[in-house]
Design an enzyme around this catalytic site. Structure first.
Site: not given
Length: 512
Positions: A54, A81-82, A170, A172, A228, A368
């Site tokens: 963040g 991180c944060y 990070h 991710e 979708d 998605k």
């Protein structure tokens, strides 16, 4: 304990990527705001918790925290991180402003190959992605350092006895090549969660939920040809085929042959009850003279609702409206980061309220890419599932200036040629999104022995991972030349084709 993971969001722009990495391990997860009540966390009953990064600093007197009871739940926690800095401060360590801030690709050296770092070797050098101005000044008692970098002596920590760990980088993002292995160690080994999040299980569960929810009356679903709405319709049809009625509003702003292709798939292949409404004349007459992009979107949204409403009223005993809300839409509604600016108006928002129908949203837990996997499980054609993103207002926001039927037809033909050539050359699946734009200018040209003064088409193709940023795609000059040649020769009214080489930011992917 639940076979799932909870992510507490502190405002990182890439929190959704954490969820995607966990789900790639076939483990279900959800994102909650960082300040969610402890009772809600207990009700979710997670096997583990991940604290996101963040923009805040734990050095500030007032900084985002989690409910203090989280630390007493006795379940595994991973801070990113944060999130790592918060863990360190919570357990008695210190965090301060870094002498050397780290942003971008960084090499870290593994000190201890254990816990979440058991996928590495001791003293191994690993490439990661950093984005921080604060760093750990001192590690909390009862914690040990797992890795360091040239500018930060502590970039990964782990409690000596509790299943709590943190990383300064990070894992991710795709810029951390081995980040998936770290998540694998945390989710599978530390949290001891088994892989049960599969599309087959999801279909069975959602079909059961839909049958229970739609116990009276029919269900209507708006079909557009997009991924979708197509997947929603196929899933609801799988659950309650006798109750579903789909409505396709052809506003004249769809891709070439799109209405026909939707009919072919859903009426002939699936046997779905489908109503096609020809509303082209009404849309073009109402849009006449409208050039402002936001005004176009507002008009199209309202017209779509009006037309859809009128058609829905003709169907007897309708009680439910099925809509393709995805998990990113749900996350954004939780105001984790405060109110956000309105970027564009969506044409399908609020239809259930207007029609006074109960909402069915079977995709609200999915990203998605998961929706596409679900569609494949439901036997939808690959060409429909892998289509590039298409704006809700259709070609109206790819026609700069006045929207007319003539311009829409011209753009539709040019766009179809572009897509054909990308597919035949193998580049369609290599780019994130590609399309044509009609420019409201005329250009001088020469065709045969005569002078022309005709329209200009812009080609746009971008590479991206998540559409938050995008680079223009360096398509081969020979391919671009061939595409331009075909458009100019085959689309009457076009004598010039240009290629957009703008990246996002500062440009956007769409022109309007």
């Amino acid at each position: 304990m639940n076979n799932s993971v909870l992510i507490l969001d502190f405002g990182s722009q890439v929190t959704q990527l954490i969820a995607r990495r966990v789900r790639e391990l076939q483990v279900y997860c959800e994102i909650f705001p960082h300040d969610v009540n402890l009772e809600n966390i207990k009700a979710f009953d997670p096997a583990g918790i991940i604290l996101s990064g963040g923009p805040s600093s734990v050095e500030n007197t007032v900084h985002p925290r989690v409910d203090s009871g989280v630390w007493e739940l006795g379940i595994p926690i991973l801070g990113i991180c944060y999130g790592m800095q918060l863990i360190n401060v919570q357990f008695g360590g210190e965090v301060g402003l870094s002498e050397h801030r780290e942003y971008g690709k960084t090499a870290i050296r593994v000190k201890k190959a254990k816990g979440i770092f058991s996928c590495f070797d001791a003293e191994e050098e690993v490439a990661v992605w950093m984005s921080h101005g604060d760093s750990l000044d001192s590690i909390a008692p009862e914690f040990e350092t797992l890795a360091s970098s040239e500018n930060a002596p502590i970039v990964a920590i782990q409690h000596k006895t509790l299943p709590i760990a943190g990383v300064q980088f990070h894992p991710e993002v795709h810029h951390t090549p081995r980040g998936k292995e770290i998540f694998h160690r945390f989710v599978r080994d530390v949290c001891n969660v088994s892989p049960s999040w599969t599309m087959g299980n999801f279909i069975a569960e959602q079909c059961k939920i839909i049958r229970e929810q739609a116990h009276t009356g029919k269900i209507i679903c708006g079909l557009s040809g997009g991924v979708d709405s197509s997947v929603v319709a196929a899933l609801v049809h799988r659950a309650v085929p006798e109750k579903l009625v789909c409505i396709l509003v052809d506003h004249g702003l769809m891709r070439k042959n799109e209405a026909f292709e939707v009919q072919k798939v859903f009426e002939k292949h699936f046997g779905v009850s489908l109503v096609v409404v020809d509303a082209k004349e009404r849309f073009f007459s109402t849009l006449k003279g409208i050039t402002d992009p936001q005004e176009k979107r507002t008009i199209i949204r309202q017209l779509f609702v009006d037309v859809f409403h009128a058609e829905a009223k003709k169907i007897e005993n309708v009680a439910y409206f099925a809509q393709g809300t995805l998990y990113p839409d749900v996350i954004e509604s939780q105001h984790v980061r405060g109110p956000s600016a309105t970027i564009k108006n969506h044409h399908n928002v609020g239809i259930s309220d207007i029609l006074n129908l109960e909402l069915i949203e079977p995709l609200r837990e999915l990203f998605k890419d998961e929706v596409r996997k679900l569609g494949a499980e439901l036997d939808l054609p690959e060409g429909m599932l892998n289509r590039h993103p298409f704006p809700g207002p259709g070609l109206a926001v790819r026609i700069l200036g006045d929207v007319t039927e003539e311009r829409a037809d011209l753009l539709r033909e040019a766009d179809a040629i572009f897509m054909q050539e990308l597919e035949s050359s193998g580049y369609y699946d290599q780019v994130w999104q590609a399309f044509c734009v009609f420019l409201p200018v005329r250009s001088v040209g020469v065709m045969g022995d005569g002078r022309t003064y005709e329209h200009v088409i812009a080609l746009r193709a971008v590479e991206s991972v998540d559409a938050m940023t995008a680079d223009w795609a360096p398509l081969p000059h020979s391919l671009l030349g061939h595409i331009a040649n075909r458009i100019i020769n085959e689309v009457n009214g076009v004598n010039r084709v240009v290629y957009d080489i703008s990246s996002k930011p500062p440009a956007t992917i769409e022109w309007e």
